[in-house]
Every structure is written in C-alpha cells, then in structure tokens.
Design a protein around this motif. Structure first.
Motif, PDB file in Angstrom:
ATOM      1  N   LEU A  31     -27.099 -16.160 -11.609  1.00 30.98           N
ATOM      2  CA  LEU A  31     -28.539 -15.406 -11.786  1.00 30.98           C
ATOM      3  C   LEU A  31     -28.150 -13.975 -11.359  1.00 30.98           C
ATOM      4  CD1 LEU A  31     -31.500 -15.104 -12.794  1.00 30.98           C
ATOM      5  CD2 LEU A  31     -31.982 -15.350 -10.104  1.00 30.98           C
ATOM      6  N   PRO A  32     -28.081 -12.996 -12.304  1.00 35.22           N
ATOM      7  CA  PRO A  32     -27.772 -11.506 -12.355  1.00 35.22           C
ATOM      8  C   PRO A  32     -29.364 -11.163 -11.861  1.00 35.22           C
ATOM      9  CG  PRO A  32     -26.976 -12.133 -14.708  1.00 35.22           C
ATOM     10  CD  PRO A  32     -27.898 -13.315 -14.060  1.00 35.22           C
ATOM     11  N   LEU A  33     -29.035 -10.165 -10.659  1.00 35.38           N
ATOM     12  CA  LEU A  33     -30.554  -9.749 -10.485  1.00 35.38           C
ATOM     13  C   LEU A  33     -30.076  -8.064 -10.473  1.00 35.38           C
ATOM     14  CD1 LEU A  33     -31.084 -11.672  -7.116  1.00 35.38           C
ATOM     15  CD2 LEU A  33     -32.228 -11.685  -9.430  1.00 35.38           C
ATOM     16  N   GLU A  34     -30.682  -7.255 -11.297  1.00 34.63           N
ATOM     17  CA  GLU A  34     -30.344  -5.864 -11.625  1.00 34.63           C
ATOM     18  C   GLU A  34     -31.244  -5.044 -10.725  1.00 34.63           C
ATOM     19  OE1 GLU A  34     -31.153  -5.398 -15.815  1.00 34.63           O
ATOM     20  OE2 GLU A  34     -29.499  -6.672 -16.455  1.00 34.63           O
ATOM     21  N   GLY A  35     -30.487  -3.806 -10.397  1.00 32.53           N
ATOM     22  CA  GLY A  35     -31.115  -2.644  -9.839  1.00 32.53           C
ATOM     23  C   GLY A  35     -31.322  -3.026  -8.273  1.00 32.53           C
ATOM     24  N   ILE A  36     -30.497  -4.039  -7.704  1.00 36.12           N
ATOM     25  CA  ILE A  36     -30.971  -4.269  -6.306  1.00 36.12           C
ATOM     26  C   ILE A  36     -30.580  -3.191  -5.476  1.00 36.12           C
ATOM     27  CG2 ILE A  36     -30.201  -5.831  -4.188  1.00 36.12           C
ATOM     28  CD1 ILE A  36     -32.006  -7.358  -6.091  1.00 36.12           C
ATOM     29  N   LEU A  37     -29.506  -2.457  -5.689  1.00 37.63           N
ATOM     30  CA  LEU A  37     -29.099  -1.176  -4.951  1.00 37.63           C
ATOM     31  C   LEU A  37     -29.339  -0.112  -5.794  1.00 37.63           C
ATOM     32  CD1 LEU A  37     -25.634  -2.599  -3.539  1.00 37.63           C
ATOM     33  CD2 LEU A  37     -27.889  -2.381  -2.406  1.00 37.63           C
ATOM     34  N   THR A  38     -29.947   0.992  -5.323  1.00 37.10           N
ATOM     35  CA  THR A  38     -30.027   2.483  -5.900  1.00 37.10           C
ATOM     36  C   THR A  38     -28.522   2.932  -6.094  1.00 37.10           C
ATOM     37  OG1 THR A  38     -30.115   3.758  -3.914  1.00 37.10           O
ATOM     38  CG2 THR A  38     -31.993   2.813  -4.948  1.00 37.10           C
ATOM     39  N   PRO A  39     -28.338   4.233  -6.920  1.00 37.49           N
ATOM     40  CA  PRO A  39     -27.040   4.583  -6.801  1.00 37.49           C
ATOM     41  C   PRO A  39     -26.419   5.446  -5.795  1.00 37.49           C
ATOM     42  CG  PRO A  39     -28.230   5.047  -9.064  1.00 37.49           C
ATOM     43  CD  PRO A  39     -29.257   4.267  -8.156  1.00 37.49           C
ATOM     44  N   GLU A  40     -27.315   5.833  -5.096  1.00 35.79           N
ATOM     45  CA  GLU A  40     -27.350   6.419  -3.973  1.00 35.79           C
ATOM     46  C   GLU A  40     -26.766   5.390  -2.679  1.00 35.79           C
ATOM     47  OE1 GLU A  40     -30.319   6.824  -5.420  1.00 35.79           O
ATOM     48  OE2 GLU A  40     -29.372   8.469  -6.212  1.00 35.79           O
ATOM     49  N   GLU A  41     -27.386   4.126  -2.814  1.00 31.32           N
ATOM     50  CA  GLU A  41     -26.854   2.993  -1.818  1.00 31.32           C
ATOM     51  C   GLU A  41     -25.526   2.687  -2.195  1.00 31.32           C
ATOM     52  OE1 GLU A  41     -30.681   0.603  -0.263  1.00 31.32           O
ATOM     53  OE2 GLU A  41     -30.364   0.405  -2.577  1.00 31.32           O
ATOM     54  N   SER A 140     -23.121 -14.586  -3.498  1.00 33.13           N
ATOM     55  CA  SER A 140     -23.632 -13.392  -4.217  1.00 33.13           C
ATOM     56  C   SER A 140     -22.542 -12.337  -4.149  1.00 33.13           C
ATOM     57  CB  SER A 140     -25.204 -13.080  -3.580  1.00 33.13           C
ATOM     58  OG  SER A 140     -24.817 -12.298  -2.055  1.00 33.13           O
ATOM     59  N   ILE A 141     -22.463 -11.837  -5.519  1.00 32.88           N
ATOM     60  CA  ILE A 141     -21.572 -10.755  -5.569  1.00 32.88           C
ATOM     61  C   ILE A 141     -22.225  -9.480  -6.124  1.00 32.88           C
ATOM     62  CG2 ILE A 141     -21.192 -11.593  -8.068  1.00 32.88           C
ATOM     63  CD1 ILE A 141     -18.112 -10.546  -7.207  1.00 32.88           C
ATOM     64  N   TRP A 142     -22.129  -8.409  -4.969  1.00 31.10           N
ATOM     65  CA  TRP A 142     -22.514  -7.208  -5.052  1.00 31.10           C
ATOM     66  C   TRP A 142     -21.779  -6.400  -5.657  1.00 31.10           C
ATOM     67  CZ3 TRP A 142     -27.252  -6.123  -1.977  1.00 31.10           C
ATOM     68  CH2 TRP A 142     -27.928  -7.452  -1.678  1.00 31.10           C
ATOM     69  N   LEU A 143     -22.278  -5.947  -7.177  1.00 32.08           N
ATOM     70  CA  LEU A 143     -21.195  -4.752  -7.826  1.00 32.08           C
ATOM     71  C   LEU A 143     -21.377  -3.555  -7.505  1.00 32.08           C
ATOM     72  CD1 LEU A 143     -21.769  -7.566  -9.554  1.00 32.08           C
ATOM     73  CD2 LEU A 143     -22.077  -6.009 -11.719  1.00 32.08           C
ATOM     74  N   LEU A 144     -20.391  -2.816  -6.920  1.00 29.61           N
ATOM     75  CA  LEU A 144     -20.462  -1.539  -6.421  1.00 29.61           C
ATOM     76  C   LEU A 144     -19.595  -0.746  -7.509  1.00 29.61           C
ATOM     77  CD1 LEU A 144     -19.554  -2.186  -2.785  1.00 29.61           C
ATOM     78  CD2 LEU A 144     -21.729  -1.906  -3.905  1.00 29.61           C
ATOM     79  N   ARG A 187     -24.135  -3.672 -14.382  1.00 29.13           N
ATOM     80  CA  ARG A 187     -24.280  -2.250 -13.810  1.00 29.13           C
ATOM     81  C   ARG A 187     -23.990  -2.201 -12.393  1.00 29.13           C
ATOM     82  NH1 ARG A 187     -26.332   1.959 -16.846  1.00 29.13           N
ATOM     83  NH2 ARG A 187     -25.072   3.003 -15.424  1.00 29.13           N
ATOM     84  N   ALA A 188     -23.388  -1.389 -11.588  1.00 33.10           N
ATOM     85  CA  ALA A 188     -23.177  -1.153 -10.361  1.00 33.10           C
ATOM     86  C   ALA A 188     -24.549  -1.239  -9.507  1.00 33.10           C
ATOM     87  CB  ALA A 188     -22.439   0.268  -9.906  1.00 33.10           C
ATOM     88  N   GLY A 189     -24.792  -2.106  -8.555  1.00 32.74           N
ATOM     89  CA  GLY A 189     -26.250  -1.925  -8.311  1.00 32.74           C
ATOM     90  C   GLY A 189     -26.823  -3.540  -8.375  1.00 32.74           C
ATOM     91  N   THR A 190     -26.200  -4.101  -9.426  1.00 37.13           N
ATOM     92  CA  THR A 190     -26.633  -5.553  -9.611  1.00 37.13           C
ATOM     93  C   THR A 190     -25.846  -6.482  -8.742  1.00 37.13           C
ATOM     94  OG1 THR A 190     -26.466  -4.837 -12.003  1.00 37.13           O
ATOM     95  CG2 THR A 190     -26.374  -7.397 -11.437  1.00 37.13           C
ATOM     96  N   VAL A 191     -26.745  -7.454  -8.271  1.00 41.76           N
ATOM     97  CA  VAL A 191     -26.203  -8.567  -7.530  1.00 41.76           C
ATOM     98  C   VAL A 191     -26.401  -9.822  -8.500  1.00 41.76           C
ATOM     99  CG1 VAL A 191     -26.620  -9.977  -5.482  1.00 41.76           C
ATOM    100  CG2 VAL A 191     -27.254  -7.718  -5.254  1.00 41.76           C
ATOM    101  N   VAL A 192     -25.184 -10.530  -8.473  1.00 38.33           N
ATOM    102  CA  VAL A 192     -25.143 -11.752  -9.260  1.00 38.33           C
ATOM    103  C   VAL A 192     -25.086 -12.868  -8.033  1.00 38.33           C
ATOM    104  CG1 VAL A 192     -24.126 -13.339 -10.932  1.00 38.33           C
ATOM    105  CG2 VAL A 192     -24.014 -10.610 -11.087  1.00 38.33           C
ATOM    106  N   VAL A 193     -26.185 -13.694  -8.132  1.00 37.58           N
ATOM    107  CA  VAL A 193     -26.352 -14.680  -7.245  1.00 37.58           C
ATOM    108  C   VAL A 193     -25.393 -15.969  -7.831  1.00 37.58           C
ATOM    109  CG1 VAL A 193     -27.532 -16.569  -5.927  1.00 37.58           C
ATOM    110  CG2 VAL A 193     -28.316 -14.193  -5.974  1.00 37.58           C
TER     111      VAL A 193
END
Ligand SMILES: O=C(O)CCC(=O)C(=O)O
Length: 255
Positions: A31-41, A140-144, A187-193
């Motif tokens: 399950l992709p969860l978009e926008g979990i992290l902001t670009p600053e994070e 979960s993979i956190w796209l950086l 996109r970076a900031g997405t988390v895929v569980v």
C-alpha cells in the motif's frame, strides 16, 4: 501499557486508513502512502544519513547486515530523533495493525543502492510461507529519493503473500524477472507498506546517483527482533521516548 493504549496515544484511530486502503493491502500485499514526509524532512533525513555513513565507514550497517553495492545503516532508532517518525507515524502504524494485530518494531535500517548496483533476488522476509491472513512480519519502505523504473525501485509480485510458496519453489532463479512483477515507483516522501511475505527485492540502479530509502520493519510481539532494541537502547533514546513509543520498540529500560 498495552497495544490498544499505545496505538491510541500515537494517534491511530479507526479512520486513519480507509477501507479501500485496507482492502488494497490485503489483496495486493502493498500500500503506497503518499506525502508522509515533507521535502524538508526528506532532505533532513538524507543529510543525517550521509553524516552517519561517513562517520561509520566500514562498520556502517554491521549491527544487522552489510550488502555489496549498497550503503546500509542500522539501529537508526538510536542515531537521531529525526528517525522517530518511522516507528510512530499513525498511517504506517495503522497499516501494521491491520496486517499484524499486536506488533513491535523489528528493525529500522536504511539502504541506498549505489549506481550500477542493488539488484536482489525475489525473496520474502520470512523463512517459510504462511497461511493467508496468518502474517508474522510487515515492512515499510520510506522513499528518500523519487523511485523510478531506472534507479533501483523495489520490485514486487502483487498478491504473492497469499501464494503459499517462496520464490525458490516456483522460479529456477529468483534473481530473474518474474512475469507478474511490478516496480514500486513514487515520489520521495512516500512510504510503501508491504506485507513481508510478499515476494520483493531491490532492482539494479541504472542511474549515476544513489537510490536512498529506509526500511521500518515490524513483527508480531512474540518474535525475536531483527535488531534487539533492548540490547542496543541508549540512555538518551530511552529518556526522550514516550511510554507508547517504548511499547512499540518493546523496551523496558536501559538497565
Ligand atoms: O531496498 C529495497 O529496494 C528492497 C530491499 C530488500 O528487500 C532487502 O534488503 O531485503
């Protein structure tokens, strides 16, 4: 503290994930969860990981695992408060609850596939297949970085967590392409569980920049952790964590 209280304290309510999202996770195994992290994070995390990679040199990743062609770091729980989001975000925890019920963090690591490197065989993060629904581990993979078809985006075989087999049971070489595989681009900031019983693996990074990500990996509460959080716990980490966060890590104190 118990699971229900910890999740409530961390903001996990029934409507943090939609029914459609839960169904997607059940059916596809991810399950992709978009926008979990902001670009600053994202840039703050990348900066900290670059500092840690430089400081740790040849020892980087050793607490868990080193892998040729990649830069890995392990035990991120103790290496900066910035990484707390990876085991506290309500949407990610809600997905873990949906797959596992009662769970704890198993490990929090990072993995950057270097240019030209990063291909892995298809695998599941568990030694044997389980009955559909009787899941033991979830990742979960956190796209950086943006994940693209070229830069080593993770491949998965949708639905394979329900197959009752391991890649080696069906494929002569799990390193080969699978006809049903897709890549997790985003996109970076997405988390895929992704359900860790899902067949998955890194792909080759065919660009000239590293492909960076973190893995926040969870398991049923009775299982051993990939990294023994209690054994590695630092005093300063323990002090800053809330009771709910300590419960998720399954740590009781620093002895
Ligand atoms: O980073 C990725 O793309 C996947 C890594 C993975 O599955 C692993 O290291 O077991």
């Amino acid at each position: 503290m118990d699971m229900a209280t910890a999740l409530r304290d961390l903001g996990v309510t029934d409507n943090v994930l939609t029914q459609r999202e839960k169904d997607q996770l059940d059916r596809d195994g991810f399950l992709p969860l978009e926008g979990i992290l902001t670009p600053e994070e994202v840039s703050g995390l990348n900066k900290r990981m670059a500092e840690l990679t430089a400081a740790e040199g040849d020892r980087a990743g050793l607490e868990v695992h080193q892998e040729n062609g990649t830069d890995r770091l392990a035990d991120l729980v103790n290496k900066d408060p910035k990484f707390e989001v990876c085991f506290c975000h309500p949407r990610v925890l809600a997905a873990m609850k949906h797959v596992l019920g009662e769970f704890k963090l198993s490990s929090l690591n990072s993995r950057a596939a270097r240019p030209g490197q990063g291909h892995q065989g298809l695998h599941a993060d568990f030694g044997h297949p389980v009955e559909p629904g009787a899941y033991e581990v979830c990742n979960s993979i956190w796209l950086l970085d943006d994940f693209t078809p070229e830069n080593g985006a993770t491949r998965v075989v949708p639905g394979s967590h329900r197959r009752g087999t391991m890649p080696g049971d069906e494929m002569a070489n799990p390193g080969d392409e699978h006809p049903d595989q897709i890549q997790l681009t985003g996109r970076a900031g997405t988390v895929v569980v992704f359900n860790s019983h899902l067949w998955h693996g890194g792909t080759q990074n065919r660009t000239d920049k590293p492909r960076r990500a973190m893995h926040s990996y969870f398991a049923l509460r009775h299982l051993p952790q990939q990294l023994d959080q209690q054994a590695y716990l630092r005093v300063e980490t323990y002090k800053r964590l809330s009771p709910a966060q300590r419960f998720i890590l399954d740590v009781t104190g620093t002895g």
